[in-house]
Scaffold this motif. Structure first.
Motif, mmCIF file in Angstrom:
data_model
loop_
_atom_site.group_PDB
_atom_site.id
_atom_site.type_symbol
_atom_site.label_atom_id
_atom_site.label_comp_id
_atom_site.label_asym_id
_atom_site.label_seq_id
_atom_site.Cartn_x
_atom_site.Cartn_y
_atom_site.Cartn_z
ATOM 1 N N CYS A 155 55.107 41.076 33.374
ATOM 2 C CA CYS A 155 54.034 40.751 34.321
ATOM 3 C C CYS A 155 53.857 41.865 35.352
ATOM 4 O O CYS A 155 52.717 42.219 35.709
ATOM 5 N N ARG A 156 54.952 42.431 35.833
ATOM 6 C CA ARG A 156 54.865 43.514 36.808
ATOM 7 C C ARG A 156 54.227 44.762 36.184
ATOM 8 O O ARG A 156 53.401 45.430 36.808
ATOM 9 N N ARG A 157 54.612 45.064 34.952
ATOM 10 C CA ARG A 157 54.033 46.232 34.285
ATOM 11 C C ARG A 157 52.544 46.040 34.033
ATOM 12 O O ARG A 157 51.742 46.962 34.250
ATOM 13 N N LEU A 158 52.160 44.845 33.608
ATOM 14 C CA LEU A 158 50.749 44.560 33.362
ATOM 15 C C LEU A 158 49.951 44.620 34.659
ATOM 16 O O LEU A 158 48.818 45.123 34.682
ATOM 17 N N THR A 159 50.535 44.115 35.737
ATOM 18 C CA THR A 159 49.856 44.144 37.039
ATOM 19 C C THR A 159 49.610 45.572 37.494
ATOM 20 O O THR A 159 48.523 45.906 37.988
ATOM 21 N N ARG A 196 46.708 47.093 35.202
ATOM 22 C CA ARG A 196 45.361 46.529 35.249
ATOM 23 C C ARG A 196 44.789 46.425 36.658
ATOM 24 O O ARG A 196 43.565 46.391 36.825
ATOM 25 N N LEU A 197 45.648 46.334 37.662
ATOM 26 C CA LEU A 197 45.171 46.078 39.025
ATOM 27 C C LEU A 197 45.503 47.212 39.986
ATOM 28 O O LEU A 197 45.625 46.998 41.185
ATOM 29 N N ARG A 198 45.669 48.405 39.452
ATOM 30 C CA ARG A 198 46.062 49.544 40.284
ATOM 31 C C ARG A 198 45.022 49.833 41.371
ATOM 32 O O ARG A 198 45.370 50.240 42.482
ATOM 33 N N THR A 199 43.755 49.603 41.057
ATOM 34 C CA THR A 199 42.691 49.906 42.021
ATOM 35 C C THR A 199 42.497 48.796 43.049
ATOM 36 O O THR A 199 41.858 49.010 44.066
ATOM 37 N N HIS A 200 43.049 47.613 42.790
ATOM 38 C CA HIS A 200 42.951 46.485 43.727
ATOM 39 C C HIS A 200 44.276 46.383 44.488
ATOM 40 O O HIS A 200 45.173 45.626 44.103
ATOM 41 N N GLN A 201 44.401 47.160 45.541
ATOM 42 C CA GLN A 201 45.693 47.341 46.188
ATOM 43 C C GLN A 201 46.286 46.037 46.719
ATOM 44 O O GLN A 201 47.456 45.749 46.499
ATOM 45 N N LEU A 210 50.756 40.283 43.939
ATOM 46 C CA LEU A 210 51.312 39.823 42.669
ATOM 47 C C LEU A 210 52.670 40.451 42.381
ATOM 48 O O LEU A 210 53.588 39.780 41.897
ATOM 49 N N LEU A 211 52.832 41.740 42.686
ATOM 50 C CA LEU A 211 54.120 42.390 42.454
ATOM 51 C C LEU A 211 55.216 41.744 43.295
ATOM 52 O O LEU A 211 56.323 41.487 42.807
#
Length: 270
Positions: free
Chosen positions: A23-27, A30-35, A41-42
């Motif tokens: 889940c952390r890797r996927l976050t 996929r959500l790198r631009t949504h800081q 989530l992390l």
């Protein structure tokens, strides 16, 4: 307790860690631009892992030989958490330090603390669901325990113990900041294991407000004022004490040749 039951619990905790890692890797991908959402989530996934695994570890506290098995598991899983959850604090008290020093904004710090308590609740709900399935011997009757009464001493003594442990832990974290990460995680795990051995039978030696709420939510419901004082205010006060001493050290201690420990002694006995 049968070895098979312990093995099932270990597999369950390993599964939780693998799932959280994915889940952390996927976050991150996929959500790198949504800081803000990525940060939330992390922190939530990381705190969920610690709370869920610790809930399960608490059921293994009576595994023979006592207390060697419980302490070994505490050390081992603390090392694993440290290695797999890099970049996350998983502790509201740990989030206070960058907020105090201006490393992160109050809004971002509040977001992280919110994520930690959300994770604490989710971990408790998830583990109660798992326990209701009674997949292993440690799960039998786990839901009927209610408040497990972790405080086995007076409220004043419990407050002082959690305050002291928080100070010792936070001061040690500051002292090992420059240590190689490979060795740092073992030093922190060893310290936590020693604190659990020293005060686990009195307060649980938690010094993490989110984890305390996840482990003993029923106790907070029954005696909110007592438990919030011991498990929320005491560790937070210990953190602020260390931050204040560290600030005084940076301002005055280093100029006078004092070490951080000397500055703490001066603060306590001036």
């Amino acid at each position: 307790m049968a070895g098979g039951g312990v093995g099932t619990s270990l597999l369950l905790m390993a599964g939780i860690m693998v799932a959280v890692g994915l889940c952390r890797r996927l976050t991150r991908r996929r959500l790198r631009t949504h800081q803000r959402l990525c940060t939330f989530l992390l922190e939530m996934f990381s705190t969920f892992q610690i709370c869920a695994c610790t809930n399960e570890l608490c059921l293994l506290g009576n595994v023979e030989p006592k207390p060697h098995t419980a302490l070994t598991l505490t050390y081992g899983f603390t090392v694993l958490h440290g290695l797999t959850l890099t970049g996350s604090t998983c502790n509201p008290c740990g989030t206070l330090q960058p907020m105090w020093g201006g490393g992160i904004s109050v809004k971002m710090g509040g977001l992280k603390i919110t994520a930690q308590f959300v994770a604490a609740v989710l971990a408790r709900v998830f583990m109660h669901f798992i326990w209701s399935l009674e997949m292993a011997e440690p799960h039998f009757g786990a839901l009927s325990q209610g408040c497990s009464s972790p405080m086995q001493t007076t409220e004043t003594q419990a407050f002082c113990i959690e305050l002291l442990f928080s100070v010792v832990f936070q001061l040690s974290v500051l002292r090992v900041e420059g240590v190689n990460p490979k060795y740092k995680v073992h030093l922190i795990a060893l310290l936590i294991t020693m604190l659990v051995y020293a005060g686990g039978n009195l307060t649980g030696a938690i010094f993490n407000p989110a984890l305390a709420f996840s482990l003993h939510a029923n106790c907070f419901y029954d005696k909110f004022s007592s438990y919030s004082l011991v498990y929320w205010i005491a560790p937070s006060l210990g953190k602020f004490l260390i931050l204040y001493v560290f600030k005084c050290y940076l301002v005055h201690g280093s100029k006078n040749g004092y070490s951080l420990f000397d500055s703490l002694l001066v603060f306590c006995f001036k």
